[in-house]
Design a protein around this motif. Structure first.
Motif, PDB file in Angstrom:
ATOM      1  N   GLU A   1       0.809  -1.217   0.000  1.00 46.44           N
ATOM      2  CA  GLU A   1       0.000   0.000   0.000  1.00 46.44           C
ATOM      3  C   GLU A   1       0.852   1.281   0.000  1.00 46.44           C
ATOM      4  OE1 GLU A   1      -0.105  -2.532   2.169  1.00 46.44           O
ATOM      5  OE2 GLU A   1      -0.298  -1.848   4.248  1.00 46.44           O
ATOM      6  N   TYR A   2       2.057   1.221   0.553  1.00 43.93           N
ATOM      7  CA  TYR A   2       2.894   2.433   0.567  1.00 43.93           C
ATOM      8  C   TYR A   2       3.369   2.782  -0.838  1.00 43.93           C
ATOM      9  CZ  TYR A   2       2.739   1.254   5.472  1.00 43.93           C
ATOM     10  OH  TYR A   2       2.300   0.936   6.717  1.00 43.93           O
ATOM     11  N   CYS A   3       3.757   1.769  -1.570  1.00 43.78           N
ATOM     12  CA  CYS A   3       4.166   2.008  -2.962  1.00 43.78           C
ATOM     13  C   CYS A   3       2.977   2.532  -3.766  1.00 43.78           C
ATOM     14  CB  CYS A   3       4.729   0.732  -3.583  1.00 43.78           C
ATOM     15  SG  CYS A   3       6.374   0.326  -2.956  1.00 43.78           S
ATOM     16  N   GLU A   4       1.818   1.921  -3.556  1.00 44.25           N
ATOM     17  CA  GLU A   4       0.626   2.395  -4.272  1.00 44.25           C
ATOM     18  C   GLU A   4       0.357   3.859  -3.955  1.00 44.25           C
ATOM     19  OE1 GLU A   4      -0.944   0.990  -6.828  1.00 44.25           O
ATOM     20  OE2 GLU A   4       0.797  -0.277  -6.433  1.00 44.25           O
ATOM     21  N   SER A   5       0.435   4.190  -2.685  1.00 42.81           N
ATOM     22  CA  SER A   5       0.161   5.556  -2.275  1.00 42.81           C
ATOM     23  C   SER A   5       1.183   6.530  -2.854  1.00 42.81           C
ATOM     24  CB  SER A   5       0.166   5.610  -0.745  1.00 42.81           C
ATOM     25  OG  SER A   5       0.287   6.934  -0.303  1.00 42.81           O
ATOM     26  N   ALA A   6       2.450   6.157  -2.810  1.00 44.53           N
ATOM     27  CA  ALA A   6       3.500   7.042  -3.339  1.00 44.53           C
ATOM     28  C   ALA A   6       3.315   7.261  -4.836  1.00 44.53           C
ATOM     29  CB  ALA A   6       4.881   6.446  -3.049  1.00 44.53           C
ATOM     30  N   LYS A   7       2.965   6.197  -5.554  1.00 45.51           N
ATOM     31  CA  LYS A   7       2.733   6.346  -6.992  1.00 45.51           C
ATOM     32  C   LYS A   7       1.566   7.299  -7.247  1.00 45.51           C
ATOM     33  CE  LYS A   7       4.504   1.765  -8.174  1.00 45.51           C
ATOM     34  NZ  LYS A   7       4.170   0.402  -8.656  1.00 45.51           N
ATOM     35  N   LYS A   8       0.542   7.139  -6.437  1.00 46.43           N
ATOM     36  CA  LYS A   8      -0.642   7.991  -6.603  1.00 46.43           C
ATOM     37  C   LYS A   8      -0.271   9.464  -6.373  1.00 46.43           C
ATOM     38  CE  LYS A   8      -5.468   7.950  -5.013  1.00 46.43           C
ATOM     39  NZ  LYS A   8      -5.488   8.963  -3.917  1.00 46.43           N
ATOM     40  N   LYS A   9       0.516   9.712  -5.331  1.00 40.09           N
ATOM     41  CA  LYS A   9       0.902  11.097  -5.034  1.00 40.09           C
ATOM     42  C   LYS A   9       1.742  11.693  -6.160  1.00 40.09           C
ATOM     43  CE  LYS A   9       0.823  11.052  -0.030  1.00 40.09           C
ATOM     44  NZ  LYS A   9       1.652  10.942   1.165  1.00 40.09           N
ATOM     45  N   ILE A  10       2.667  10.908  -6.664  1.00 40.34           N
ATOM     46  CA  ILE A  10       3.525  11.423  -7.744  1.00 40.34           C
ATOM     47  C   ILE A  10       2.676  11.720  -8.984  1.00 40.34           C
ATOM     48  CG2 ILE A  10       5.418  10.865  -9.303  1.00 40.34           C
ATOM     49  CD1 ILE A  10       6.675   9.253  -6.983  1.00 40.34           C
TER      50      ILE A  10
ATOM     51  N   ASP B   1      10.463  10.598 -22.896  1.00 36.30           N
ATOM     52  CA  ASP B   1       9.737   9.321 -22.866  1.00 36.30           C
ATOM     53  C   ASP B   1       9.799   8.675 -21.497  1.00 36.30           C
ATOM     54  OD1 ASP B   1       9.079   9.092 -25.782  1.00 36.30           O
ATOM     55  OD2 ASP B   1      11.250   9.327 -25.897  1.00 36.30           O
ATOM     56  N   VAL B   2      10.864   8.965 -20.769  1.00 31.98           N
ATOM     57  CA  VAL B   2      11.041   8.365 -19.447  1.00 31.98           C
ATOM     58  C   VAL B   2      12.042   9.231 -18.674  1.00 31.98           C
ATOM     59  CG1 VAL B   2      12.706   6.756 -20.531  1.00 31.98           C
ATOM     60  CG2 VAL B   2      11.834   6.248 -18.247  1.00 31.98           C
TER      61      VAL B   2
ATOM     62  N   GLY C   1      16.969   5.376  -3.179  1.00 28.39           N
ATOM     63  CA  GLY C   1      15.798   5.148  -4.006  1.00 28.39           C
ATOM     64  C   GLY C   1      15.564   6.182  -5.087  1.00 28.39           C
ATOM     65  N   GLU C   2      15.124   5.695  -6.236  1.00 31.20           N
ATOM     66  CA  GLU C   2      14.831   6.546  -7.383  1.00 31.20           C
ATOM     67  C   GLU C   2      13.466   6.092  -7.925  1.00 31.20           C
ATOM     68  OE1 GLU C   2      17.835   8.422  -7.719  1.00 31.20           O
ATOM     69  OE2 GLU C   2      18.620   7.050  -6.194  1.00 31.20           O
ATOM     70  N   ALA C   3      12.698   7.041  -8.440  1.00 32.24           N
ATOM     71  CA  ALA C   3      11.380   6.711  -8.993  1.00 32.24           C
ATOM     72  C   ALA C   3      11.396   6.925 -10.502  1.00 32.24           C
ATOM     73  CB  ALA C   3      10.313   7.579  -8.349  1.00 32.24           C
ATOM     74  N   ILE C   4      11.240   5.834 -11.240  1.00 35.30           N
ATOM     75  CA  ILE C   4      11.214   5.917 -12.698  1.00 35.30           C
ATOM     76  C   ILE C   4       9.795   6.258 -13.138  1.00 35.30           C
ATOM     77  CG2 ILE C   4      11.518   4.617 -14.839  1.00 35.30           C
ATOM     78  CD1 ILE C   4      13.473   2.796 -13.301  1.00 35.30           C
ATOM     79  N   VAL C   5       9.684   7.248 -14.018  1.00 44.10           N
ATOM     80  CA  VAL C   5       8.377   7.653 -14.538  1.00 44.10           C
ATOM     81  C   VAL C   5       8.386   7.460 -16.055  1.00 44.10           C
ATOM     82  CG1 VAL C   5       6.691   9.522 -14.724  1.00 44.10           C
ATOM     83  CG2 VAL C   5       8.181   9.385 -12.701  1.00 44.10           C
TER      84      VAL C   5
ATOM     85  N   ASN D   1      -1.428   8.856 -16.729  1.00 40.41           N
ATOM     86  CA  ASN D   1      -1.065   7.883 -17.770  1.00 40.41           C
ATOM     87  C   ASN D   1       0.379   7.423 -17.718  1.00 40.41           C
ATOM     88  OD1 ASN D   1      -3.625   7.786 -18.993  1.00 40.41           O
ATOM     89  ND2 ASN D   1      -3.219   9.785 -19.931  1.00 40.41           N
ATOM     90  N   VAL D   2       1.070   7.825 -16.677  1.00 40.98           N
ATOM     91  CA  VAL D   2       2.466   7.378 -16.563  1.00 40.98           C
ATOM     92  C   VAL D   2       2.519   6.093 -15.735  1.00 40.98           C
ATOM     93  CG1 VAL D   2       3.438   9.692 -16.782  1.00 40.98           C
ATOM     94  CG2 VAL D   2       2.847   8.801 -14.505  1.00 40.98           C
ATOM     95  N   ASP D   3       3.540   5.292 -15.973  1.00 42.22           N
ATOM     96  CA  ASP D   3       3.838   4.139 -15.112  1.00 42.22           C
ATOM     97  C   ASP D   3       5.005   4.515 -14.212  1.00 42.22           C
ATOM     98  OD1 ASP D   3       1.879   2.640 -16.264  1.00 42.22           O
ATOM     99  OD2 ASP D   3       3.203   1.111 -17.086  1.00 42.22           O
ATOM    100  N   ILE D   4       4.921   4.127 -12.962  1.00 42.65           N
ATOM    101  CA  ILE D   4       5.978   4.489 -12.009  1.00 42.65           C
ATOM    102  C   ILE D   4       6.565   3.237 -11.373  1.00 42.65           C
ATOM    103  CG2 ILE D   4       6.465   5.710  -9.840  1.00 42.65           C
ATOM    104  CD1 ILE D   4       4.328   7.727 -10.623  1.00 42.65           C
TER     105      ILE D   4
END
Lengths: 343, 343, 343, 343
Positions: C39-48, C201-202, C215-219, C56-59
């Motif tokens: 759930e933390y990853c889900e939440s962080a993705k949602k916030k970003i 593109d990314v 940690g790094e977040a790929i978008v 429409n981005v994948d994280i």
């Protein structure tokens, strides 16, 4: 002296068919561009397409079978994908890791000598259902040899069912035809050469073992695989500067159906040998109808034969040795008779 | 029609020296074992060792130059190591990433056309001093071509100094001899063939561009590099089933010094062409004494010449085109005269 | 004692922002599934995604910057393709060959510190025109850092033009945002966070240097790159079993815009340092408006400063040393004052 | 709601041991150098060496187990070499091809769950005798896990015999200790921690599953493997910028034998669970004495249990499901009692 033995252990002990040699002599001083951009390669591709009755395939010539397997497989797969095969698959056992060196797992799904559509489907269902699948290499390609490493054939129906499963699960099918001539020329074979582009996504026509000095012709029927394919040949070190040599050879092999006539002669001799040995009570490892035969002989007989003939030792136990005997485009009936006389 | 042009753009437009063709014909139906374990390969290795006056080298035959570079480099380097070269080094610009595909960085240390011992030492000192060095690819091998991609020679003294630096910093030296015949045969060359094993750790004798249909002979003098080397040839797809074809060809090239005679003829013609063009006021990109010449001609002249001759376009600006013209073992004086007549 | 020095040589000398530490403590004994399926990853993705105003981005979250570069680049390129960059690009100089180890060439097209659309287009035109192109690695991806390895920014217009060229030639654009927080927080920056998915593109959002433990977040905004991306993370060894640690951290960084506030504080201090040194007559290697500053100081001053402070030596000549001084999310004004007092 | 289930499917569902969390808090703002060149890493290495009573080992910290396997294996093998394992070996089934992506074959020599010295010797004898061996990947490393993927132990005598065979045939032995704490703490284990450097060439001490947030400690005893090892960590993307985080964690794990106490608690609970289930007539897939237990339960019971607990489905047939239940450093007796109450 070892040099005087007659070699029957494999199908690449001699040079090339006389027509090829003649063509090499005739063209030797003709100037052409390098890397396969020459008229002989063009002509050979045209002939193969005509014989396949298919103008929508892309054809590339490559020097060795190992390179061919390496190039086709690594050009198709993404980094996390692997290739399915039987345990005895050439890419699994006799390539010194040439597939893995490109970064891909060879996934063995059976100890049987041939794949079936059911085996493949079972594996793919499991792959899809596996909840841990981010930790598992994804099968994206099926590899099989026609004939197999042990001389067995696939029927047209078997291949159709395998290819159907591949398409159903959106994976590719690659047929290794290192000995294609000897497979298609077998009396038990029901696959026509021109069926092949419709039975798989990519296959290759073996030259090295079937009359050429060297060379294999890759035939790609699936458009997904065609794009920029040639770059892969270069980067794997398999692009011949004098690429014409491959064109010249395949040009001759596909002149007047030489490629298939060569195969028929070799297979006829292999079956003659097989039938004569059966009459003498010899048993065989597999029931092969191609140019490779695997008689099971006593150790005594093995020691006797190998005074005069070189054969491959396939396996052995305390009493018996399974040997491989190969005929080729160059084998004569006289040699087979000499071999039979040992029994 | 493009086919009718005379090809001077490279040195691999024709088949092979007549002695090689004769040997291929004569041996065509002889049976041998595969993969280079045959008497022709043995004989060729013996001849090369004798000509090198050195029995302590290991020799391997490989089909293509790209494979050779790939195999030598990847067999030497550990995963975090790279190979030093000039920007115009063949492995940097014309191998479609064949070195990188084995996992190694090609480290460019100069835009100059030749390496010097000083450049190499400067780079290595910096590498050693760099406090961040765990983040930096470690140079462990120097790659150079003799002659270079642009036809230049290294003197014996230059190579000695380069090799001295390599040994001082415990890195290896690999000499690409794709055109070795044309380098050693140059009147400006002061390196003897038999010097080579003492001037580097490993080099190769180019066959493809120097009289053979195909094939390169790797000569390893450093024991560190010898162990299990043959496996690398197989895994890179470069092990010819009918390995004898390489033995047969090198056997002929090293019969009666054909390899060097071929080179001399080509270089003599190249220098004749060069000198005649100089007389006509043409300037050259580099002062080459080998079989590759790089005249700088007007665009008008370029368009005129390329009606009859195929040459390589090396570079161009608004007014001039630098072209590459190559002679080879098969080039005749008549062709060169025809070319000169265009000026 | 070295331990007592104040460290200004890089931006990863301390742990993490206090909010992150608090969240790690609070969640420590909560049970979650592994590998980022929590759930933390889900939440962080949602916030970003919300902060990007883009659903429409994948994280994906990855542990290190090297892995991130390796994974993104190797997942995009086919075996014969390479990635374009400047000579000082992080992937070219400070990754120990991490890109090449995946089989791909890093293609350097300039010694300048920044790419321009013109440089890229010139290279691609040459690639297309090159008749020998089967021998040349095909550029398929452009890599740039925002800010660059030397603290420079790209303007929105510069990026738009670069991305336009990429799309025109059908290649991809990847932005390394290891220090993205410090770039976007610069007063000279005109790019909004939410612009980024439309400018490439990314890209990735750097955590390690910007307030996280790691940690790094790929978008990923381009659909071509999205498919099966997660497998690449696992196969490169970068999938954290307790993936939640990445979610927890990014969750906090994107709470209340902490990520950008952190950046602003660091950049403000860096510019204060810069301006004060300029007043004292110090010159700078580049005109940076981000958290990295490169003053050029005398060797004497260097020796004096490094009694008390650790800084990076960027380059030196006989008289001067160019040093790198970094501020970070944790730097205080007091430390900067102490440093300035040395001048 | 799935979130409310109690998770027993693996041993990495929670954060870290309280001592580690405390140390992370305490050190958070301390400044250190990056990449593991810090006092915490030094201290942790010192403690591990002391506990091993061995000062001749090299120790490296790496973030993930996949990276660790990838780095150790690829740093040891040359391109034509492979690693031996059982079919269920972690590197064979759960790494998405992470070993193959470095170019090396994972050679499966048995379907059994554990290797024996005899299996290894048989394979190596065959490898040596095989006349075709240039076509075969050369085994150079044995990989095994302690405990295995299925919770089994090797006895000291079994490991001694395996290592003896390895040394006899000049190949290496690598022990994956992802769950080492749970193996060494088992009452059936007769291997002492300090025996390990003498029982193999390299092993690792798992942190991720044994009390840490993440991290594994590689211990190298064979000098052949030590040279330049650190570069491999960086090039595989596994070098943490804030390397201290690994040092801080292992420092705590090896304080006051916490690492082994954690293991004992988890194993005691696992055996309690096992014995209670046996009393209730439940059978087990294997006779494990570590923290992983594999009860075989009816489908009905499986459906009932998984309303409240998350467990791993290991395999199933029409009637039964084999599940994996894991305890960890954080599991309480209360949870196990709740689980047992379902039966």
């Amino acid at each position: 002296m070892e040099e005087k033995k007659i070699l029957l252990q494999c199908d690449y002990t001699q040079g090339c068919h006389e027509n090829i040699m003649k063509a090499l002599i005739d063209t030797n001083l003709v100037q052409t561009n390098g890397y396969g951009f020459d008229e002989y390669c063009e002509s050979a591709k045209k002939k193969i397409k005509e014989r396949l009755k298919n103008d929508n395939v892309d054809i590339y010539f490559v020097i060795t079978g190992t390179s061919t397997n390496q190039i086709v497989i690594s050009s198709i797969l993404r980094p996390y994908e692997g290739v399915l095969t039987v345990e005895s698959g050439h890419i699994n056992v006799h390539e010194t890791g040439a597939i893995e060196t490109t970064g891909h797992k060879v996934i063995v799904i059976t100890k049987e000598l041939k794949l079936t559509s059911q085996m493949i489907e079972n594996y793919l269902i499991q792959q899809i259902n596996d909840k841990l699948n981010i930790h598992v290499v994804q099968a994206k390609l099926v590899y099989l040899s026609l004939p197999t490493e042990n001389g067995l054939l696939y029927s047209k129906n078997e291949l159709e069912k395998i290819y159907e499963v591949c398409k159903k699960y959106n994976i590719y099918l690659f047929i290794d035809g290192a000995r294609l001539s000897y497979g298609l020329s077998s009396l038990k074979n029901d696959i026509k050469f021109e069926d092949l582009p419709n039975l798989c996504d990519v296959f290759y026509i073996g030259g090295t073992k079937c009359g050429a000095l060297f060379g294999e012709a890759i035939v790609i029927s699936n458009n997904d695989i065609k794009k920029n394919f040639g770059f892969n040949i270069k980067l794997r070190g398999a692009l011949l500067a004098k690429g014409r040599l491959l064109g010249i050879q395949f040009n001759e092999l596909f002149n007047d159906d030489i490629y298939f006539k060569i195969g028929k002669n070799a297979v006829d001799l292999a079956l003659y040998l097989k039938n004569e040995l059966i009459k003498k009570g010899i048993q065989f490892y597999v029931d092969s109808y191609t140019n490779q035969q695997f008689p099971i002989i006593t150790k005594e007989k093995y020691n006797e034969i190998t005074q005069k003939f070189e054969v491959s030792k396939w396996s052995e136990d305390n009493e018996f040795v399974t040997i491989r005997v190969c005929t080729s485009w160059a084998t004569t009936k006289e040699i087979i008779e000499q071999f039979l006389n040992m029994f």
